[in-house]
Design an enzyme around this catalytic site. Structure first.
Site, PDB file in Angstrom:
ATOM      1  CG  HIS A   7      -0.365   0.011   2.555  1.00 33.51           C
ATOM      2  ND1 HIS A   7      -0.088  -1.147   3.246  1.00 33.51           N
ATOM      3  CD2 HIS A   7       0.028   1.020   3.377  1.00 33.51           C
ATOM      4  CE1 HIS A   7       0.428  -0.853   4.427  1.00 33.51           C
ATOM      5  NE2 HIS A   7       0.523   0.447   4.534  1.00 33.51           N
ATOM      6  CG  HIS A  79       3.714   4.497   5.516  1.00 36.48           C
ATOM      7  ND1 HIS A  79       2.799   5.071   6.378  1.00 36.48           N
ATOM      8  CD2 HIS A  79       3.266   3.230   5.290  1.00 36.48           C
ATOM      9  CE1 HIS A  79       1.858   4.195   6.673  1.00 36.48           C
ATOM     10  NE2 HIS A  79       2.118   3.071   6.030  1.00 36.48           N
ATOM     11  CD  GLU A 130       3.380  -0.614   7.161  1.00 35.25           C
ATOM     12  OE1 GLU A 130       2.814   0.291   6.518  1.00 35.25           O
ATOM     13  OE2 GLU A 130       2.764  -1.351   7.947  1.00 35.25           O
TER      14      GLU A 130
HETATM   15  C1  LIG Z   1      -1.790  -0.068  11.630  1.00 39.16           C
HETATM   16  C2  LIG Z   1      -0.456  -0.116  11.064  1.00 39.16           C
HETATM   17  C3  LIG Z   1      -0.449   0.515   9.697  1.00 39.16           C
HETATM   18  C4  LIG Z   1      -0.156  -0.574   8.667  1.00 39.16           C
HETATM   19  O1  LIG Z   1      -0.027  -0.238   7.471  1.00 39.16           O
HETATM   20  O2  LIG Z   1      -0.133  -1.753   9.067  1.00 39.16           O
HETATM   21  C5  LIG Z   1       0.548   1.650   9.584  1.00 39.16           C
HETATM   22  O3  LIG Z   1       1.059   1.957   8.550  1.00 39.16           O
HETATM   23  S1  LIG Z   1       0.874   2.498  11.040  1.00 39.16           S
HETATM   24  C6  LIG Z   1       1.613   4.062  10.409  1.00 39.16           C
HETATM   25  C7  LIG Z   1       1.948   4.981  11.543  1.00 39.16           C
HETATM   26  N1  LIG Z   1       3.139   4.520  12.236  1.00 39.16           N
HETATM   27  C8  LIG Z   1       4.358   4.992  11.898  1.00 39.16           C
HETATM   28  O4  LIG Z   1       4.513   5.857  11.041  1.00 39.16           O
HETATM   29  C9  LIG Z   1       5.526   4.393  12.667  1.00 39.16           C
HETATM   30  C10 LIG Z   1       6.848   4.835  12.108  1.00 39.16           C
HETATM   31  N2  LIG Z   1       6.961   6.289  12.145  1.00 39.16           N
HETATM   32  C11 LIG Z   1       7.691   6.914  13.136  1.00 39.16           C
HETATM   33  O5  LIG Z   1       8.270   6.315  14.014  1.00 39.16           O
HETATM   34  C12 LIG Z   1       7.733   8.426  13.037  1.00 39.16           C
HETATM   35  O6  LIG Z   1       6.684   8.881  12.220  1.00 39.16           O
HETATM   36  C13 LIG Z   1       9.076   8.955  12.439  1.00 39.16           C
HETATM   37  C14 LIG Z   1      10.226   8.584  13.370  1.00 39.16           C
HETATM   38  C15 LIG Z   1       9.313   8.404  11.056  1.00 39.16           C
HETATM   39  C16 LIG Z   1       8.972  10.462  12.324  1.00 39.16           C
HETATM   40  O7  LIG Z   1       8.506  10.933  13.537  1.00 39.16           O
HETATM   41  P1  LIG Z   1       8.445  12.519  13.788  1.00 39.16           P
HETATM   42  O8  LIG Z   1       7.879  13.209  12.577  1.00 39.16           O
HETATM   43  O9  LIG Z   1       7.780  12.779  15.074  1.00 39.16           O
HETATM   44  O10 LIG Z   1       9.984  12.776  13.960  1.00 39.16           O
HETATM   45  P2  LIG Z   1      10.865  13.919  13.434  1.00 39.16           P
HETATM   46  O11 LIG Z   1      10.077  15.192  13.329  1.00 39.16           O
HETATM   47  O12 LIG Z   1      12.106  13.889  14.262  1.00 39.16           O
HETATM   48  O13 LIG Z   1      11.214  13.442  11.927  1.00 39.16           O
HETATM   49  C17 LIG Z   1      12.542  13.089  11.629  1.00 39.16           C
HETATM   50  C18 LIG Z   1      12.781  13.543  10.197  1.00 39.16           C
HETATM   51  O14 LIG Z   1      12.003  12.682   9.343  1.00 39.16           O
HETATM   52  C19 LIG Z   1      11.094  13.464   8.596  1.00 39.16           C
HETATM   53  N3  LIG Z   1       9.868  12.678   8.482  1.00 39.16           N
HETATM   54  C20 LIG Z   1       8.974  12.407   9.453  1.00 39.16           C
HETATM   55  N4  LIG Z   1       7.968  11.639   8.959  1.00 39.16           N
HETATM   56  C21 LIG Z   1       8.232  11.459   7.657  1.00 39.16           C
HETATM   57  C22 LIG Z   1       7.572  10.773   6.592  1.00 39.16           C
HETATM   58  N5  LIG Z   1       6.417  10.149   6.806  1.00 39.16           N
HETATM   59  N6  LIG Z   1       8.122  10.781   5.368  1.00 39.16           N
HETATM   60  C23 LIG Z   1       9.305  11.440   5.147  1.00 39.16           C
HETATM   61  N7  LIG Z   1      10.002  12.115   6.104  1.00 39.16           N
HETATM   62  C24 LIG Z   1       9.453  12.113   7.340  1.00 39.16           C
HETATM   63  C25 LIG Z   1      10.885  14.746   9.362  1.00 39.16           C
HETATM   64  O15 LIG Z   1      10.470  15.761   8.486  1.00 39.16           O
HETATM   65  C26 LIG Z   1      12.273  14.955   9.907  1.00 39.16           C
HETATM   66  O16 LIG Z   1      13.086  15.447   8.877  1.00 39.16           O
HETATM   67  P3  LIG Z   1      13.893  16.814   9.082  1.00 39.16           P
HETATM   68  O17 LIG Z   1      14.569  17.050   7.766  1.00 39.16           O
HETATM   69  O18 LIG Z   1      14.832  16.536  10.241  1.00 39.16           O
HETATM   70  O19 LIG Z   1      12.838  17.838   9.424  1.00 39.16           O
HETATM   71 CO   LIG Z   2       0.960   1.293   6.510  1.00 35.83          CO
END
Ligand SMILES: CC[C@H](C(=O)O)C(=O)SCCNC(=O)CCNC(=O)[C@H](O)C(C)(C)COP(=O)(O)OP(=O)(O)OC[C@H]1O[C@@H](n2cnc3c(N)ncnc32)[C@H](O)[C@@H]1OP(=O)(O)O
Ligand SMILES: [Co+2]
Length: 134
Positions: A7, A79, A130
């Site tokens: 997805h 993602h 993912e």
């Molecule tokens: C039910 C499950 C379902 C499934 O399909 O089965 C799911 O998909 S669950 C989906 C939700 N769960 C997750 O996303 C878990 C993994 N994600 C994380 O742990 C966080 O979202 C993380 C660590 C990727 C980012 O967290 P956060 O935004 O709070 O952290 P930062 O602000 O420190 O981000 C660090 C850096 O990464 C960039 N960033 C954040 N999210 C994304 C993204 N989705 N795509 C691309 N880049 C991303 C953010 O802008 C920061 O970059 P910087 O240049 O330092 O500003």
């Molecule tokens: Co997902």
């Protein structure tokens, strides 16, 4: 290592509104909402002939997508999810390559009842990846 594209996920501020956009505006088949408290989101799946779109909204104060939605208030592509034949072997290979596996590296059960892991966006072309056990 990579199998099918399972997805593409779009984070949205309002899941009901996003569902209506896909169901009414785009005429797609959209599943009922599925709360996933262990992941801090509620999701629906848009069925397509060749893959799915996952729409997700935050669930709970500590949702991992809140910061993303603060930066992208209208929502946005969050993602991509690839299937892998052996998620533990994939994890170990990627860690050996120096990639960051998010969390403690233990797969959690995802929305399809299969183990999933997430890989840091900064290691994968700025895209949150993912992996889902096929
Ligand atoms: C039910 C499950 C379902 C499934 O399909 O089965 C799911 O998909 S669950 C989906 C939700 N769960 C997750 O996303 C878990 C993994 N994600 C994380 O742990 C966080 O979202 C993380 C660590 C990727 C980012 O967290 P956060 O935004 O709070 O952290 P930062 O602000 O420190 O981000 C660090 C850096 O990464 C960039 N960033 C954040 N999210 C994304 C993204 N989705 N795509 C691309 N880049 C991303 C953010 O802008 C920061 O970059 P910087 O240049 O330092 O500003
Ligand atoms: Co997902």
């Amino acid at each position: 290592m990579l199998g099918r594209l399972n997805h593409v996920a779009i984070a949205v501020p309002d899941l009901a509104r996003g569902t209506e956009v896909y169901r009414s505006m785009l005429g797609a088949t959209v599943s009922a909402p599925q709360a996933e408290p262990a992941h801090g989101v509620t999701v629906v799946f848009v069925e397509l002939p060749n893959t799915k779109i996952e729409l997700l909204e935050p669930l709970g104060e500590n949702s991992p997508i809140r910061a993303f939605l603060e930066k992208n208030p209208a929502g946005g592509i969050h993602h991509v999810c690839y299937e892998v034949a052996d998620i533990l072997a994939a994890r170990d290979h990627l860690k050996a390559e120096g990639a960051r596996v998010l969390g403690d590296g233990t797969p959690k059960i995802g929305a399809h009842g299969k183990p999933v892991l997430f890989l840091h966006p900064k290691d994968f072309c700025g895209t949150l990846v993912e992996l889902e056990q096929a």
